[in-house]
Design an enzyme around this catalytic site. Structure first.
Site, PDB file in Angstrom:
ATOM      1  N   ASN A  38       0.866  -1.180   0.000  1.00  0.00           N
ATOM      2  CA  ASN A  38       0.000   0.000   0.000  1.00  0.00           C
ATOM      3  C   ASN A  38       0.906   1.233   0.000  1.00  0.00           C
ATOM      4  O   ASN A  38       1.525   1.547   1.010  1.00  0.00           O
ATOM      5  CB  ASN A  38      -0.891  -0.039   1.256  1.00  0.00           C
ATOM      6  CG  ASN A  38      -1.678   1.250   1.436  1.00  0.00           C
ATOM      7  OD1 ASN A  38      -1.721   2.110   0.548  1.00  0.00           O
ATOM      8  ND2 ASN A  38      -2.286   1.398   2.605  1.00  0.00           N
TER       9      ASN A  38
ATOM     10  N   LYS B 236       0.070   4.262  -0.162  1.00  0.00           N
ATOM     11  CA  LYS B 236      -0.573   5.452   0.442  1.00  0.00           C
ATOM     12  C   LYS B 236      -0.382   6.651  -0.493  1.00  0.00           C
ATOM     13  O   LYS B 236      -0.419   6.477  -1.710  1.00  0.00           O
ATOM     14  CB  LYS B 236      -0.028   5.688   1.850  1.00  0.00           C
ATOM     15  CG  LYS B 236      -0.127   4.417   2.700  1.00  0.00           C
ATOM     16  CD  LYS B 236       0.130   4.609   4.157  1.00  0.00           C
ATOM     17  CE  LYS B 236      -0.020   3.268   4.868  1.00  0.00           C
ATOM     18  NZ  LYS B 236       0.127   3.367   6.313  1.00  0.00           N
TER      19      LYS B 236
ATOM     20  N   HIS C 140      -9.369   1.251   5.211  1.00  0.00           N
ATOM     21  CA  HIS C 140      -8.074   1.412   5.878  1.00  0.00           C
ATOM     22  C   HIS C 140      -8.252   2.365   7.065  1.00  0.00           C
ATOM     23  O   HIS C 140      -9.041   3.312   6.992  1.00  0.00           O
ATOM     24  CB  HIS C 140      -7.043   1.966   4.879  1.00  0.00           C
ATOM     25  CG  HIS C 140      -5.652   1.930   5.414  1.00  0.00           C
ATOM     26  ND1 HIS C 140      -5.189   2.860   6.309  1.00  0.00           N
ATOM     27  CD2 HIS C 140      -4.637   1.051   5.216  1.00  0.00           C
ATOM     28  CE1 HIS C 140      -3.940   2.550   6.631  1.00  0.00           C
ATOM     29  NE2 HIS C 140      -3.578   1.459   5.979  1.00  0.00           N
TER      30      HIS C 140
ATOM     31  N   GLU D 188      -6.609   4.761   8.089  1.00  0.00           N
ATOM     32  CA  GLU D 188      -6.402   6.186   7.769  1.00  0.00           C
ATOM     33  C   GLU D 188      -7.653   6.782   7.141  1.00  0.00           C
ATOM     34  O   GLU D 188      -7.965   7.956   7.350  1.00  0.00           O
ATOM     35  CB  GLU D 188      -5.168   6.336   6.859  1.00  0.00           C
ATOM     36  CG  GLU D 188      -3.881   6.107   7.644  1.00  0.00           C
ATOM     37  CD  GLU D 188      -2.737   5.507   6.840  1.00  0.00           C
ATOM     38  OE1 GLU D 188      -2.768   5.542   5.594  1.00  0.00           O
ATOM     39  OE2 GLU D 188      -1.794   4.983   7.476  1.00  0.00           O
TER      40      GLU D 188
ATOM     41  N   GLU E  77      -4.881  -4.773  10.801  1.00  0.00           N
ATOM     42  CA  GLU E  77      -3.841  -3.762  10.971  1.00  0.00           C
ATOM     43  C   GLU E  77      -4.084  -3.001  12.276  1.00  0.00           C
ATOM     44  O   GLU E  77      -4.901  -2.072  12.308  1.00  0.00           O
ATOM     45  CB  GLU E  77      -3.863  -2.764   9.807  1.00  0.00           C
ATOM     46  CG  GLU E  77      -3.659  -3.381   8.450  1.00  0.00           C
ATOM     47  CD  GLU E  77      -3.152  -2.353   7.440  1.00  0.00           C
ATOM     48  OE1 GLU E  77      -2.036  -2.531   6.936  1.00  0.00           O
ATOM     49  OE2 GLU E  77      -3.863  -1.373   7.181  1.00  0.00           O
TER      50      GLU E  77
ATOM     51  N   GLY F 245       2.894   2.603  10.730  1.00  0.00           N
ATOM     52  CA  GLY F 245       3.805   3.726  10.546  1.00  0.00           C
ATOM     53  C   GLY F 245       4.567   4.128  11.804  1.00  0.00           C
ATOM     54  O   GLY F 245       5.179   5.185  11.856  1.00  0.00           O
TER      55      GLY F 245
ATOM     56  N   SER G  64       3.910  -1.819  10.272  1.00  0.00           N
ATOM     57  CA  SER G  64       5.374  -1.860  10.417  1.00  0.00           C
ATOM     58  C   SER G  64       5.987  -3.206  10.006  1.00  0.00           C
ATOM     59  O   SER G  64       6.939  -3.678  10.642  1.00  0.00           O
ATOM     60  CB  SER G  64       5.794  -1.471  11.839  1.00  0.00           C
ATOM     61  OG  SER G  64       5.397  -0.132  12.110  1.00  0.00           O
TER      62      SER G  64
ATOM     63  N   GLY H 294       3.139  -0.997   4.254  1.00  0.00           N
ATOM     64  CA  GLY H 294       3.118   0.422   3.910  1.00  0.00           C
ATOM     65  C   GLY H 294       4.522   0.883   3.535  1.00  0.00           C
ATOM     66  O   GLY H 294       5.026   0.621   2.436  1.00  0.00           O
TER      67      GLY H 294
END
Ligand code: 13P
Length: 262
Positions: free
Chosen positions: A13, A15, A99, A101, A171, A177, A217, A238
């Site tokens: 991903n 992003k 997701h 986010e 996740e 992150g 991560s 990510g």
């Protein structure tokens, strides 16, 4: 396309990163390496603006394409949105939905996630439905409760045949992150719960084939230990998916772990 977890599933991903020239360079390198990585399913998930160039670059390889979001309508007056038809048109096979986010910054809820999962399936896109708890929820021992609610609501109204076509990504938000990965034991605990839940809802056969990814991560040096766990079928990566080298290394580690647990 019916899914199966016979091979590890590694999805990157991106992003909101990269411009077209970097994207093309990255997937060129990945395409070259992919001939030696056929024991894994590899998916890249770039921003919308790069889908077309990435698609052209990966053509003829086993690398597949996904998008990061969709809107559930086919077309209409929805300025700024992208429909499932458009994603198919751009060559996507996968789409991430819900997701954290998007839930956190763009108001997505379990209800919109459910609509989007249904819209993806209606257009033969494979949804990668993302779920996971916050740090606060983990500290209050509400992880399982949260994940259960997200599964029940996100999959509401979907039958057995549809569940054969859905990928789930666990996740934990606190691991995204941050450089703090869930330990293999922490991740496996939730993954095994998810599989049990799917078995309860859809039966053992469907649950046993389901692809349940871990994200948060994931790096080359923790992939092997995560993927060695029984119920972890792959990774949604990510940051470490942005460079071809680390993404390829993650895929190799995943293949190694998978071979050993067979
Ligand atoms: P990181 O691998 O950068 O933690 O991101 C995980 C993620 O959100 C993938 O969807």
């Amino acid at each position: 396309m019916t899914i199966s977890n016979e091979k590890p599933f590694i999805a990157g991903n991106w992003k909101m990163h990269k411009l077209i020239p970097e994207a093309v360079d990255m997937v060129k390198a990945l395409k070259e390496a992919s001939a030696q990585l056929t024991d894994a399913e590899i998916v890249v998930i770039p921003p919308y603006t790069m889908l077309s160039e990435v698609r052209k670059t990966i053509e003829g390889s086993s690398v597949q394409l996904g998008a990061q979001n969709l809107f559930w309508e086919e077309k209409g007056a929805f300025t700024g949105e992208i429909s499932p038809l458009m994603l198919k048109d751009a060559g996507c096979q996968y789409v991430t939905i819900g997701h954290s986010e998007r839930r956190q910054y763009f108001g997505e809820t379990d209800e919109t996630v459910n609509k989007k999962v249904k819209a993806a399936l209606a257009h033969e896109l494979t949804p990668i439905m993302c779920i996971g708890e916050s740090l606060e929820e983990r500290e209050q021992s509400k992880t399982i409760e949260k994940v259960e609610t997200q599964i029940n609501s996100g999959l509401e109204g979907l039958g057995k045949e549809e569940m054969r076509l859905i990928v789930i990504a666990y996740e934990p938000i606190w691991a995204i992150g941050t450089g703090v990965t869930a330990t293999p034991t922490q991740a496996e605990e939730v993954h095994s719960f998810i599989r049990e839940k799917l078995a309860e809802k859809y039966g053992n056969e469907i649950a046993s084939y389901a692809i349940i990814l871990y994200g948060g991560s994931v790096k080359p040096d923790n992939t092997y230990s995560l993927l060695k766990e029984n119920n972890i079928n792959g990774a949604l990566v990510g940051g470490a998916s942005l460079e071809a080298d680390s993404f390829i290394q993650i895929t190799k580690e995943a293949i190694k772990a998978y071979k050993e647990k067979k």
